[in-house]
Design a protein around this motif. Sequence first.
Motif, mmCIF file in Angstrom:
data_model
loop_
_atom_site.group_PDB
_atom_site.id
_atom_site.type_symbol
_atom_site.label_atom_id
_atom_site.label_comp_id
_atom_site.label_asym_id
_atom_site.label_seq_id
_atom_site.Cartn_x
_atom_site.Cartn_y
_atom_site.Cartn_z
ATOM 1 N N LEU A 25 0.788 -1.416 -0.008
ATOM 2 C CA LEU A 25 -0.051 0.086 -0.093
ATOM 3 C C LEU A 25 0.900 1.451 0.240
ATOM 4 O O LEU A 25 0.423 2.279 -0.928
ATOM 5 C CB LEU A 25 -1.084 0.048 1.223
ATOM 6 N N PRO A 26 1.745 1.438 1.006
ATOM 7 C CA PRO A 26 2.355 2.673 0.871
ATOM 8 C C PRO A 26 3.436 2.846 -0.421
ATOM 9 O O PRO A 26 3.220 4.050 -0.992
ATOM 10 C CB PRO A 26 3.594 2.531 2.061
ATOM 11 N N VAL A 27 3.612 1.928 -0.963
ATOM 12 C CA VAL A 27 4.510 1.896 -2.224
ATOM 13 C C VAL A 27 3.600 2.150 -3.308
ATOM 14 O O VAL A 27 3.989 3.112 -4.050
ATOM 15 C CB VAL A 27 5.481 0.585 -2.346
ATOM 16 N N PHE A 31 3.547 5.615 -5.811
ATOM 17 C CA PHE A 31 3.213 5.586 -7.263
ATOM 18 C C PHE A 31 2.276 6.623 -7.807
ATOM 19 O O PHE A 31 2.432 7.432 -8.646
ATOM 20 C CB PHE A 31 3.477 4.246 -7.806
ATOM 21 N N VAL A 32 1.090 6.259 -7.076
ATOM 22 C CA VAL A 32 0.066 7.191 -7.576
ATOM 23 C C VAL A 32 0.254 8.455 -7.467
ATOM 24 O O VAL A 32 -0.003 9.351 -8.572
ATOM 25 C CB VAL A 32 -1.284 6.761 -6.641
ATOM 26 N N THR A 255 11.043 9.111 -4.634
ATOM 27 C CA THR A 255 10.989 8.075 -3.678
ATOM 28 C C THR A 255 11.039 6.778 -4.637
ATOM 29 O O THR A 255 11.583 5.521 -4.141
ATOM 30 C CB THR A 255 9.788 8.128 -2.557
ATOM 31 N N VAL A 256 9.926 6.803 -5.391
ATOM 32 C CA VAL A 256 9.917 5.528 -6.264
ATOM 33 C C VAL A 256 11.343 5.100 -6.889
ATOM 34 O O VAL A 256 11.597 4.102 -6.941
ATOM 35 C CB VAL A 256 8.822 5.522 -7.286
ATOM 36 N N LEU B 124 7.563 7.583 3.292
ATOM 37 C CA LEU B 124 6.361 6.698 2.697
ATOM 38 C C LEU B 124 5.034 6.898 3.693
ATOM 39 O O LEU B 124 4.216 7.244 3.256
ATOM 40 C CB LEU B 124 6.523 5.278 2.274
ATOM 41 N N TRP B 125 5.497 6.590 5.009
ATOM 42 C CA TRP B 125 4.544 6.621 5.983
ATOM 43 C C TRP B 125 4.183 8.189 6.451
ATOM 44 O O TRP B 125 3.020 8.399 6.523
ATOM 45 C CB TRP B 125 4.775 5.738 7.238
#
Lengths: 282, 295
Positions: A25-27, A31-32, A255-256, B124-125
């Motif tokens: 989910l976080p990844v 991406f979205v 980040t991606v 991310l979090w």
Amino acid sequence: MIERRRGLTIFSHAVLWGGILTVILPVYLAFVASTHPLEDVLSAPIPVLPGDQLIENYTAVLTGSVANFGSAPVLLLLANSLVMALGISIGKIAISVISAYAIVYFRFPLRPLFFWLIFVTLMLPVEVRIIPTYEVAANLSLLNSYQGLILPLIASATATFLFRQFFLTIPDQMLEAARIDGAGPIRFFIDIVLPLSRTNIAALFVILFIYGWNQYLWPLLITTDQDMGTIVVGISNLVQVTEAEPRWPYVMATTVLALIPPVVVIVLMQRQFVRGLVEQEK
Amino acid sequence: MLKRVHFKHPVLPYLLVAPQLAVTLVFFIWPAGQALWQSMLVEDAFGLSTEFVWFENYLALLSDPQYLNSIKVTVVFTVSVTALGIGSGLFLASMADRVIRFATGYRTLLITPYAVAPAVAGVLWLFMFNPTVGILAYLMHGLGISWNPLVNGSDAMVMVIIAAAWKQISYNFVFFLAGLQSIPRSLIEAAAIDGAGPFRRFWTVIFPLLSPTTFFLMVVNLVYAFFETFATIHATTSGGPANATNIMVYKVYRDGFEGLDLGSSAAQSVVLMLIVIALTIIQFRYVEKRVEYGT
């Protein structure tokens, strides 16, 4: 399993899917977010399906053409990270394999001292001696250089320890046979020890590459020049903009990009990775 | 330990250990010694002179409310990260051990967080929990929970704990799965024949056999939460708000590099070093006694 219990099997699958969802989910959301224009991400509720700005956003961060971006082009940061990760993994394997060979296969004065000096570093993570290490690097004019990024991180004894343990399991008869055939220490190392260590080297490479790629504190300290920065540190510079909301699509595109290389390595070399992990800690 | 048969050579072994020895001395032994020395020095306000003060810096730490706060924060943080990481790792591994179908697929997906940098995991979090754009914050607001890790200290703590534990689940999962798969099937079958159900078998047969792995993972996770989470904290909360997430290793960095209080920062480093040495010794002692239960 022992007995078939449909309910329990379904439950197991459900839990595993829950785990996978937590992992993905976080990844996925990152991406979205990286595929939408800035305005869409800033207005709640945020989108849950990819947008149409994928190419634009990624080109913008890779080439650094975003105004007030506050960082070097991400392509450069990725290259720096790659040099650092490869330097650490190759350098550490090279120096550890030869020092472990010396410690296991030679009898020489000072051996116990060397052994002790090297293995005491198993207990000293870089975090606990940052300031003096920084001073040493500064005195050797290693700031903002690849050597400075790599050298201090290749010293720790974990890899040496692993090779030592492995060499001790190579039967003595191998060495006796090699000697009868007239092989010297260098010949024996190249023809017997190195080929036998191939799987250990591969496993260690995976772990060290990820370790090097993910380094944070050390590159943060010793690179003040933005062109020498690494991608992982670059991300936190993007998040910590003062008095404003971070530009999330760009942050997330970066980040991606930062997590793709280590994730690809781990997925492709899963077997070696698991082997290396479990053996290293034994 | 040494091989029964070995080489003798006047220079070669020295050449072979030289590179590692050089890096170790320059970047490990010497700085560690320096840290010890600096921890006993006090510099005046202008940095013009230094004075050797023995253990004054250490004593000052004991009466520094900021440091005591940092210890408290570290304990809450490390215990939570370790418990959450080990608990979920064990739970997922025992489920994965049960299912035969898709086992490799599950494993591949579940070990990926290991490859994600702690700083990246934090970001991310941070994004998911962000009060204005984050999806989790949005859902919580929908449920009527007020949430803002940028202002509220305990919200920030929850966020960094989840980010840090998320990254560690995969590591624990790999070890627990390896441990589970090396438990002899015959033992479990015997328990099943005696009428023990799956849960009973887990608590009376499987869990005790996993205890060496669990103990080892506890030490590794504690060390992780102590040191490697520096990046998670720095990239998300920077120790804030109001020092609510200022863990000890982060305080060393802040006091040394931002506050330029070298003596105190070095003393804090030495305290951390002692903690990690103690943990390592415990680990080695225990590992030697590790129970072997065959293949």
